[in-house]
Design an enzyme around this catalytic site. Structure first.
Site, PDB file in Angstrom:
ATOM      1  N   CYS A  27      39.655  45.037  31.475  1.00 13.28           N
ATOM      2  CA  CYS A  27      38.243  45.291  31.710  1.00 13.28           C
ATOM      3  C   CYS A  27      37.501  44.644  30.543  1.00 13.28           C
ATOM      4  O   CYS A  27      38.104  44.238  29.566  1.00 13.28           O
ATOM      5  CB  CYS A  27      37.956  46.782  31.734  1.00 13.28           C
ATOM      6  SG  CYS A  27      38.992  47.691  32.891  1.00 13.28           S
ATOM      7  N   ARG A  52      37.275  39.085  32.963  1.00  9.79           N
ATOM      8  CA  ARG A  52      38.279  40.092  32.586  1.00  9.79           C
ATOM      9  C   ARG A  52      38.398  41.207  33.612  1.00  9.79           C
ATOM     10  O   ARG A  52      39.347  41.985  33.583  1.00  9.79           O
ATOM     11  CB  ARG A  52      37.923  40.698  31.228  1.00  9.79           C
ATOM     12  CG  ARG A  52      37.945  39.712  30.097  1.00  9.79           C
ATOM     13  CD  ARG A  52      37.627  40.416  28.808  1.00  9.79           C
ATOM     14  NE  ARG A  52      38.663  41.357  28.457  1.00  9.79           N
ATOM     15  CZ  ARG A  52      39.634  41.123  27.591  1.00  9.79           C
ATOM     16  NH1 ARG A  52      39.691  39.964  26.987  1.00  9.79           N
ATOM     17  NH2 ARG A  52      40.529  42.043  27.320  1.00  9.79           N
ATOM     18  N   TRP A 101      38.231  46.535  35.967  1.00  8.67           N
ATOM     19  CA  TRP A 101      39.373  46.175  36.806  1.00  8.67           C
ATOM     20  C   TRP A 101      40.124  47.482  37.002  1.00  8.67           C
ATOM     21  O   TRP A 101      40.687  48.037  36.052  1.00  8.67           O
ATOM     22  CB  TRP A 101      40.236  45.133  36.089  1.00  8.67           C
ATOM     23  CG  TRP A 101      41.330  44.557  36.940  1.00  8.67           C
ATOM     24  CD1 TRP A 101      41.219  43.542  37.842  1.00  8.67           C
ATOM     25  CD2 TRP A 101      42.710  44.939  36.933  1.00  8.67           C
ATOM     26  NE1 TRP A 101      42.448  43.283  38.410  1.00  8.67           N
ATOM     27  CE2 TRP A 101      43.370  44.114  37.879  1.00  8.67           C
ATOM     28  CE3 TRP A 101      43.454  45.889  36.235  1.00  8.67           C
ATOM     29  CZ2 TRP A 101      44.738  44.220  38.135  1.00  8.67           C
ATOM     30  CZ3 TRP A 101      44.808  45.994  36.495  1.00  8.67           C
ATOM     31  CH2 TRP A 101      45.445  45.162  37.433  1.00  8.67           C
ATOM     32  N   ASN A 155      38.397  50.511  27.827  1.00 11.82           N
ATOM     33  CA  ASN A 155      39.480  49.668  28.357  1.00 11.82           C
ATOM     34  C   ASN A 155      40.787  50.330  27.971  1.00 11.82           C
ATOM     35  O   ASN A 155      40.894  50.902  26.885  1.00 11.82           O
ATOM     36  CB  ASN A 155      39.470  48.278  27.704  1.00 11.82           C
ATOM     37  CG  ASN A 155      38.313  47.429  28.166  1.00 11.82           C
ATOM     38  OD1 ASN A 155      37.568  47.807  29.058  1.00 11.82           O
ATOM     39  ND2 ASN A 155      38.165  46.278  27.539  1.00 11.82           N
ATOM     40  N   GLY A 156      41.801  50.213  28.824  1.00 15.31           N
ATOM     41  CA  GLY A 156      43.099  50.803  28.513  1.00 15.31           C
ATOM     42  C   GLY A 156      43.385  51.978  29.423  1.00 15.31           C
ATOM     43  O   GLY A 156      42.709  52.171  30.437  1.00 15.31           O
ATOM     44  N   GLU A 177      55.626  27.765  38.987  1.00  9.21           N
ATOM     45  CA  GLU A 177      54.220  27.779  38.579  1.00  9.21           C
ATOM     46  C   GLU A 177      53.323  27.245  39.697  1.00  9.21           C
ATOM     47  O   GLU A 177      52.235  27.788  39.944  1.00  9.21           O
ATOM     48  CB  GLU A 177      54.055  26.973  37.279  1.00  9.21           C
ATOM     49  CG  GLU A 177      52.644  26.866  36.744  1.00  9.21           C
ATOM     50  CD  GLU A 177      51.951  28.205  36.478  1.00  9.21           C
ATOM     51  OE1 GLU A 177      52.607  29.259  36.520  1.00  9.21           O
ATOM     52  OE2 GLU A 177      50.733  28.197  36.248  1.00  9.21           O
ATOM     53  N   LYS A 188      50.343  29.491  41.318  1.00  7.89           N
ATOM     54  CA  LYS A 188      48.937  29.062  41.330  1.00  7.89           C
ATOM     55  C   LYS A 188      48.366  29.180  42.745  1.00  7.89           C
ATOM     56  O   LYS A 188      47.269  29.662  42.948  1.00  7.89           O
ATOM     57  CB  LYS A 188      48.778  27.606  40.858  1.00  7.89           C
ATOM     58  CG  LYS A 188      48.875  27.355  39.377  1.00  7.89           C
ATOM     59  CD  LYS A 188      47.692  27.767  38.552  1.00  7.89           C
ATOM     60  CE  LYS A 188      47.728  29.165  38.041  1.00  7.89           C
ATOM     61  NZ  LYS A 188      48.708  29.602  37.120  1.00  7.89           N
ATOM     62  N   GLU A 236      47.920  32.867  43.744  1.00  6.16           N
ATOM     63  CA  GLU A 236      46.900  33.582  42.973  1.00  6.16           C
ATOM     64  C   GLU A 236      45.487  33.353  43.483  1.00  6.16           C
ATOM     65  O   GLU A 236      44.691  34.285  43.523  1.00  6.16           O
ATOM     66  CB  GLU A 236      46.930  33.119  41.505  1.00  6.16           C
ATOM     67  CG  GLU A 236      47.999  33.738  40.676  1.00  6.16           C
ATOM     68  CD  GLU A 236      47.949  33.256  39.231  1.00  6.16           C
ATOM     69  OE1 GLU A 236      48.104  34.095  38.341  1.00  6.16           O
ATOM     70  OE2 GLU A 236      47.756  32.044  38.994  1.00  6.16           O
ATOM     71  N   HIS A 261      70.583  28.333  50.426  1.00  5.47           N
ATOM     72  CA  HIS A 261      71.325  29.599  50.400  1.00  5.47           C
ATOM     73  C   HIS A 261      70.537  30.731  51.045  1.00  5.47           C
ATOM     74  O   HIS A 261      70.774  31.898  50.744  1.00  5.47           O
ATOM     75  CB  HIS A 261      71.705  29.951  48.957  1.00  5.47           C
ATOM     76  CG  HIS A 261      72.632  28.948  48.337  1.00  5.47           C
ATOM     77  ND1 HIS A 261      73.940  28.797  48.734  1.00  5.47           N
ATOM     78  CD2 HIS A 261      72.427  28.007  47.383  1.00  5.47           C
ATOM     79  CE1 HIS A 261      74.514  27.822  48.037  1.00  5.47           C
ATOM     80  NE2 HIS A 261      73.597  27.317  47.204  1.00  5.47           N
TER      81      HIS A 261
HETATM   82  C1  G6P Z   1      48.070  38.070  33.983  1.00  3.95           C
HETATM   83  C2  G6P Z   1      47.297  36.850  34.440  1.00  3.95           C
HETATM   84  C3  G6P Z   1      48.220  35.644  34.503  1.00  3.95           C
HETATM   85  C4  G6P Z   1      48.901  35.438  33.163  1.00  3.95           C
HETATM   86  C5  G6P Z   1      49.667  36.694  32.718  1.00  3.95           C
HETATM   87  C6  G6P Z   1      50.160  36.591  31.292  1.00  3.95           C
HETATM   88  O1  G6P Z   1      48.953  38.480  34.963  1.00  3.95           O
HETATM   89  O2  G6P Z   1      46.706  37.075  35.699  1.00  3.95           O
HETATM   90  O3  G6P Z   1      47.463  34.489  34.805  1.00  3.95           O
HETATM   91  O4  G6P Z   1      49.773  34.359  33.239  1.00  3.95           O
HETATM   92  O5  G6P Z   1      48.787  37.818  32.767  1.00  3.95           O
HETATM   93  O6  G6P Z   1      49.048  36.481  30.441  1.00  3.95           O
HETATM   94  P1  G6P Z   1      49.109  36.020  28.944  1.00  3.95           P
HETATM   95  O7  G6P Z   1      47.735  36.250  28.406  1.00  3.95           O
HETATM   96  O8  G6P Z   1      50.135  36.887  28.264  1.00  3.95           O
HETATM   97  O9  G6P Z   1      49.519  34.588  28.934  1.00  3.95           O
END
Ligand code: G6P
Length: 609
Positions: A2, A27, A75, A101-102, A482, A486, A489, A505
Site C-alpha cells: 500500500c 503500490r 492493496w 501498511n503491513g 519471465e 509478463k 501479469e 513430458h
Molecule cells: C511482486 C511484483 C513482481 C516482483 C516481485 C518481487 O510480486 O508484482 O513484479 O517481481 O514482487 O519483487 P522485488 O521487489 O523483490 O523484486
C-alpha cells in the site's frame, strides 16, 4: 504494497496529499483515502477505485482546508475492497485517524479485547483495530499512545497518525514496512517511498524498525517505541522528478522497457576496468576475502527477481565454477534449510522490501550464512540488512510489471559471476573479453527495441488466443519463465513457461491448432535441440514464434514468426531475448484494453508473507 503519504507544514494539505497518492498509486490501487485536520476538525474522505475517484469525492464535498493530513492507497489484505475497509481508519472518541501498511498479526485478539472495552468496529481490517487501540490508550499525548499501542502489536507496520486533540502533531512509526520522512523548509512530507517525497524535498531519512517520529511544524523527534532516543541520518535522495514521470511515453512499463539501454549503462558505469580485465564492485570491497572463499551460493527471490536469480545460478556455475542454487524466499525460510560453512546467500530484489525474500535472507543469516543484496532501492531494508551488496542503479521502477529491474539484476549477477571468476581463476585477458561483450549489451538492446513495430504486429495476430507456451533451454529457460510471467501479469492471458525439453513430458498435450508457442531459439549449445522441440510443436499444430539470432535463415523455415536479436555470447543472451517478450506482453495488454501499469490484483512490492 500500500502507499502512505503524510504532510505537515503551512501549505494546504489536500492537493499535496492527492499528488503524492498519484505517485504512489503503483503500490496499491484498490481504494484510497485521506484524513485532514482543519484546526481541530477531523475530515475524512475515502473511495473505492483509483485516486481519481477520491478526487471526485473531494470535489463533491467542496474540498478540504487544513495543513496537516495523511493519505493512503490500498492493496487489500484484511477485508474486501469496500469503502468501509479503506484507510484512514478512525477512533472517533478521540478524533484519531490512522493509515497503515503491513499486517497486524494479533489483530483478532486485540479486537476481542477492544470489543470488551465497548468499541464498535465498522470495517474488517486490522488497521481499524490499531486506530481503536491507540484511542483506548490515549491519555492526552498522541506519541505516547502510539508507542503504547505498538508495544502490544505483533506484525509489520508503517503508520501515520493524527489526532484532532493535537492539531499540530503528526506521529509516524515503522516496523518491517518502509517509511521515510522528507525534511523540507518548515514542512515535512512522509512517504512509504521516495517517489512521494521527491517533488518537495531531496533531504530525507528512512525510519528503522521500532522507530517513532513525532513531527510538528517546528521540528521532529525520533525515538524507539520504548522511548530510547534515536538520531536519524538525513540523506540526499539520489533521483529526480523526471525519473518518475512519463515524459513522452504512454505507460511507465513502455518507458522502462525503452530506458533499458540507458539505465544498464549506468549499472555498468565505473564497474568495468577494461585495462586490468576486472570488475570493480565497491559494495563488496569490505567483504572480498570472505567472498572468494565461498563454497556455495544460494540466491533467493520472488517473481521476476527469481527468474533473474535463476540466470544468476547458471552464470555463477558456468563462469565462476561455484555451486549455486535458487530458492523461493517463501519456501526456503520454512524448510529448515541447511547452511554449511562458507555459504553466501544473495537476496535479489527490485524493491529490497519483499517480505518473503527478506525473511529468507534473515533466516540464512541467523544460520550463519554471509549475505549479499542485489537490490535496486537505495537504503531499502534488504540493502541495510545484508553484509554487503551491489545496487542495480536502474532508477525508480514504477510499472508494476518489472522490466528494467530484471535486466539490471541479470547485469549485476553477470558482473558478480565475473568478479568471482576473476578472483578465483580467470585470467585478465579472458575477463576483459567477457567485459567487452557485456559492455556491448546496451547498444544491442537498442537494436532490439527498433523492432518494436514488428513485435506489435506479431502480437496482434495472436492476441485473441487464451493459452500460450514459452519454452527455452539453458540460460533462456528462465527467460521463458519471465516471458510467460509478463504476459500473465498484464494481459491476463494464461501462459506457461518451462524448459523446452519438458514440454514433451506432459504439456505437449495442451498444444492444439494455432496455439502460440514462443521459443527462445537463439544460437548456442542447444540450438539444434530447440529446433527439434519446434518440430514437435509444429507437428501438433502449434504456431511457433521464435526469438532467434540475426542472420539465422534456417529458423524462418520452421517458425511462423521470427523476432530477431543481435548475435551475442550465450551467457548474455537473456538480456536481449527478454526484450521482445517484454514488448509482446505490453502490446498484448494494450490490445486487450487493460491498464498496463496497474494490473488487477497485483502489487508492486509485496511486503507481507
Ligand atoms: C511482486 C511484483 C513482481 C516482483 C516481485 C518481487 O510480486 O508484482 O513484479 O517481481 O514482487 O519483487 P522485488 O521487489 O523483490 O523484486
Amino acid at each position: 504494497m500500500c502507499g502512505i503519504i503524510a504532510y505537515i507544514g503551512s501549505r494546504t494539505a489536500e492537493p499535496l496529499l492527492l499528488e503524492g497518492l498519484k505517485r504512489l498509486e503503483y503500490r496499491g490501487y484498490d481504494s484510497a483515502g485521506v484524513a485532514i485536520l482543519d484546526g481541530d476538525s477531523l475530515q475524512v474522505a475515502r473511495a473505492v477505485g483509483r485516486i481519481i475517484e477520491l478526487e471526485d469525492r473531494l470535489g463533491e464535498i467542496g474540498g478540504m482546508g487544513g495543513t496537516l493530513g495523511i493519505g493512503h492507497t490500498r492493496w487489500a489484505t484484511h477485508g474486501g475492497v469496500t469503502e468501509a475497509n479503506c484507510h484512514p481508519h478512525r477512533d472517533d472518541a478521540n478524533g484519531i485517524a490512522v493509515v497503515h501498511n503491513g499486517i497486524i498479526e494479533n489483530y483478532a485478539a486485540l479486537r476481542t479485547y477492544l470489543v470488551g472495552k465497548g468499541h464498535a468496529f465498522s470495517s474488517e481490517t486490522d488497521t481499524e483495530v490499531l486506530a481503536m487501540l491507540i484511542g483506548e490508550l490515549y491519555e492526552g499525548d498522541l506519541e505516547e499512545s502510539v508507542k503504547a499501542a505498538l508495544r502490544e502489536v505483533t506484525g509489520a507496520y508503517a503508520i501515520a497518525v493524527i489526532c484532532a486533540r493535537e492539531p499540530d502533531t503528526l506521529v509516524v512509526a515503522r516496523k518491517g514496512s518502509p517509511l521515510m520522512v522528507g525534511v523540507g523548509n518548515g514542512e515535512y512530507v512522509v512517504g512509504s517511498d521516495a517517489s512521494a517525497i521527491i517533488a518537495h524535498t531531496t533531504q530525507a531519512f528512512p525510519l528503522d524498525d521500532y522507530n517513532v517520529v513525532r513531527i510538528t511544524r517546528e521540528g521532529f523527534r525520533t525515538s524507539t517505541i520504548d522511548d530510547a532516543p534515536v538520531t536519524p541520518q538525513v540523506m540526499q535522495l539520489e533521483f529526480d522528478l523526471e525519473q518518475i514521470e512519463l515524459g513522452a511515453f504512454s505507460h511507465f512499463m513502455l518507458k522502462e522497457i525503452f530506458e533499458q539501454p540507458k539505465v544498464l549503462r549506468t549499472t555498468l558505469r565505473g564497474r568495468i576496468d577494461h585495462n586490468e580485465g576486472r570488475v570493480v564492485l565497491g559494495g563488496l570491497t569490505s567483504f572480498a576475502k570472505e567472498l572468494v572463499k565461498a563454497r556455495r551460493f544460494i540466491l533467493t527471490a520472488q517473481g521476476t527477481a527469481l527468474h533473474a536469480a535463476m540466470i544468476g545460478e547458471y552464470l555463477l556455475e558456468d563462469l565462476a565454477k561455484i555451486s549455486a542454487e535458487v530458492e523461493y524466499g517463501s519456501e526456503f525460510r520454512y524448510r529448515n534449510p541447511i547452511i554449511e560453512d562458507r555459504t553466501v546467500v544473495v537476496g535479489v530484489s527490485q524493491s529490497g522490501e519483499t517480505a518473503d525474500t527478506l525473511c529468507a535472507l534473515i533466516e540464512a543469516k541467523d544460520r550463519g550464512a554471509m549475505s549479499l543484496g542485489v537490490v535496486n532501492v537505495v537504503g531499502s531494508t534488504m540493502a541495510r540488512e545484508t553484509d554487503a551488496g551491489v545496487y542495480l542503479r536502474v532508477g525508480p521502477e514504477i510499472g508494476v510489471a518489472s522490466t528494467k529491474a530484471f535486466t539490471g539484476q541479470v547485469t549485476v549477477l553477470t558482473m558478480l559471476a565475473l568478479y568471482m571468476a576473476r578472483r578465483r581463476f580467470m585470467s585478465p585477458d579472458v575477463c576483459a573479453r567477457c567485459l567487452k561483450q557485456l559492455d556491448a549489451i546496451p547498444d544491442k538492446i537498442e537494436r532490439v527495441l527498433e523492432s518494436d513495430g514488428h513485435v506489435r504486429e506479431v502480437t496482434e495476430r495472436y492476441v485473441g488466443r487464451d493459452n500460450w507456451l514459452f519454452l527455452g533451454r539453458g540460460y533462456n529457460y528462465p527467460t521463458a519463465l519471465e516471458g510467460a510471467l509478463k504476459l500473465k501479469e498484464i494481459s491476463y492471458i494464461h501462459a506457461e513457461g518451462m524448459p523446452a525439453a519438458e514440454m514433451k513430458h506432459g504439456p505437449i498435450a495442451l498444444i492444439d491448432e494455432g496455439m502460440p508457442v514462443v521459443f527462445i531459439a537463439n544460437q548456442g549449445r542447444q540450438y539444434n535441440k530447440v529446433l527439434s522441440n519446434i518440430a514437435e510443436t509444429r507437428s501438433r499444430g502449434g504456431h511457433v514464434i521464435a526469438v532467434a539470432t540475426e542472420g539465422d535463415t534456417e529458423i524462418t523455415k520452421v517458425a511462423q514468426e521470427v523476432l530477431y536479436i543481435p548475435e551475442c555470447e550465450e551467457y548474455l543472451s537473456p538480456l536481449l531475448a527478454v526484450v521482445p517478450l517484454q514488448l509482446m506482453a505490453f502490446h498484448a495488454a494494450v490490445l486487450r484494453g487493460h491498464d498496463v501499469d496497474k494490473p488487477r490484483n497485483l502489487a508492486k512490492s509485496v511486503t507481507v508473507e
